[in-house]
Every structure is written in structure tokens, then in C-alpha cells.
Design a protein around this motif. Sequence first.
Motif, PDB file in Angstrom:
ATOM      1  N   LEU A  73     -33.696  -5.339  -7.454  1.00  0.00           N
ATOM      2  CA  LEU A  73     -32.447  -5.318  -8.210  1.00  0.00           C
ATOM      3  C   LEU A  73     -32.608  -4.724  -9.609  1.00  0.00           C
ATOM      4  O   LEU A  73     -31.620  -4.293 -10.214  1.00  0.00           O
ATOM      5  CB  LEU A  73     -31.883  -6.742  -8.315  1.00  0.00           C
ATOM      6  CG  LEU A  73     -31.460  -7.386  -6.996  1.00  0.00           C
ATOM      7  CD1 LEU A  73     -30.995  -8.817  -7.229  1.00  0.00           C
ATOM      8  CD2 LEU A  73     -30.361  -6.581  -6.319  1.00  0.00           C
ATOM      9  N   GLN A 305     -25.946  -9.845  -4.409  1.00  0.00           N
ATOM     10  CA  GLN A 305     -26.413  -9.020  -5.517  1.00  0.00           C
ATOM     11  C   GLN A 305     -25.755  -9.367  -6.844  1.00  0.00           C
ATOM     12  O   GLN A 305     -26.381  -9.239  -7.893  1.00  0.00           O
ATOM     13  CB  GLN A 305     -26.221  -7.543  -5.186  1.00  0.00           C
ATOM     14  CG  GLN A 305     -27.058  -7.097  -3.992  1.00  0.00           C
ATOM     15  CD  GLN A 305     -26.931  -5.622  -3.707  1.00  0.00           C
ATOM     16  OE1 GLN A 305     -26.997  -4.791  -4.619  1.00  0.00           O
ATOM     17  NE2 GLN A 305     -26.727  -5.264  -2.448  1.00  0.00           N
ATOM     18  N   GLY A 308     -27.812 -12.134  -8.057  1.00  0.00           N
ATOM     19  CA  GLY A 308     -29.200 -11.784  -8.310  1.00  0.00           C
ATOM     20  C   GLY A 308     -30.183 -12.512  -7.426  1.00  0.00           C
ATOM     21  O   GLY A 308     -31.389 -12.446  -7.637  1.00  0.00           O
TER      22      GLY A 308
END
Length: 309
Positions: A73, A305, A308
Motif C-alpha cells: 500500500l 485499502q 490499510g
Amino acid sequence: MSVLIVCPGKDPENWEKALKNQHPGMNVYVYPEDHDKEEVEFALTWNHPRGLFKNYPNLKVIASMGAGVDHILSDDALPEGIQITKVVDDTLTEDMGDFVLSQVMNHIRGLHHYVKAQKEKKWEKFQYKRPQDTKVGIMGLGVLGNEVADKLHKNFFQVYGWSRTEKSCDHVTSFHGKDQLEEFLNNSEILVCLLPLTEETENILNADLFDMLPEGAYVINVARGEHLVEHDLMEMIDNGHLSGASLDVFREEPLPEEHPFWDHEKINITPHIASLTKPESVAGQIAENYDRMKDEEPLKNKVEQEKGY
């Protein structure tokens, strides 16, 4: 349709072998060997070069080799619409519980003192605490945090937990959110960090947080090195507010030889080994997600996402 393995600094051979054992028909490339980028729809990775995946026009899934996904990420150049998965594995989970328990026991029994005393040939005895009399706080009550909490409870520790949002965990006095953080920390004689690394949690282990811990508290970080403000930790140990720390993760790995942690007698270092992924143990879930991707079915262990993790 192919799978690409990208793991600079790691030996990819065992991963390739494990995947092919699980899925004999799978076509696997290992970066940076020559391959057709348009064929690759699924990538398995750990610490890939930043920007690499934008060169794969048909990539649909990026799978982490471990439980952490911050190494994926943190790449600002990920393809749009990409799906990301993480490993959830009983072996990894159990190993983390065992490791944290060993570090907590090492601290309350003062075993690190005897390592130093042996080197100096000193016959010294140190007072120890019992689990029943020790409060352990766990930051992060996900899969790993729950396992650690359960293992500590079974060994008679008083267990406290904190998470970003409200969670219920058996045998744990739970806190959540910023408003309850201080009360949680006040009850943490030993603090274990198992948080995911996000913008909100980066640098969370800092002087302000340490100041809310009881005097003489001990810190264990098995999450990510970026959670810790290193200078603040050493300062709080050196001024006596913290009794020491056990660190398994660092901002730079391997830890540079010149780093002051190496020579600090109250900081115990391990080289990111609290819980190691075994390819043969997790290849099945990765191969299953590969098939799910092909069949356009929902993936297992998919990462949110926006959170996270």
C-alpha cells in the motif's frame, strides 16, 4: 494467464515450488527473469520495487507473502482497481502468540539480566514478577492480537486491549478510540504493539504515548518499525520512565551496524522473526485465490485499502 513472484532479498524458489505443488497447471514467473508482462494477472510479493506493477496492464490481484500489506500500500503507483490480499495462517498466528509470550516471560523473570551477568561473571539474583500480578496491554485486536491475548490469558496474565474501533475479545478488558487510549495505557505495565501500519498509526509509539504508561513499563514491538519513534524510546528508557524494550521490527532492515539500538543494554533485538511465513503452509490459500480470480469469485483475506488492512 500467469503468476509473478516478486521478493527482492528473499529466495523465491520455495515459493515457486509450493505454488506449483498446489496448482500444477500454474504458470509462474520469478522477477526479474524475462517474461511477458501482458500475461501476468496475479502477483505474489514482498517489498516489490516501487512503481513496478504499473507496467502490468492486465494485473488484477497483488497478494502479500505475509500478514502485513503496508509494503504494498505504500506504493503510490499501484494500478487502479487492483485487489490486494494478505495471508491469514494458523501457523503464523500461533507463532506470534508464542513469541510475544516468550518476550513477556523473559521480561518479568529478568532473564536478560542473567545474560549480562554471565558475560560479566557475576552471581546476582534479581526480583521477578508473577503473571497473575502483571498487566499486559495489546494495541491491535485483529487475528494476531486475539491470539496473543488468548495465550497471555491462559498463562494467567491480566490482559488489556485497545483498537481503533470497538471490538470484543474474550478475557480481555477492551478499550477503543482516542478517548479511551490513555486509560488503556495507564493499565499497561507491558505494552505490545500489534497494530497495522497506516497513516494514523505511523509514529504512534512516541514520547507522548510512553508518558501515559506506568513508570517502569516495558515495550514490545512486533508490528512495524515505522510505528516507533526511535529517539523517543531511547530517551524514555534512559530517563528511567521505561524499563526497556523488545524490538523485532525496525524502520530499516537489516538494522544498520552503526544503529544505537545494538549497544543499548536495555533493548533486546531480534531480526524480524516473531512469525515467519512458511510457503508450504500458505500456498494453498494463494492458489485458491488465483482460481477465484480466474472464476471472478470474491477473494479470501482481501484487504480494505481505505483502512490499510
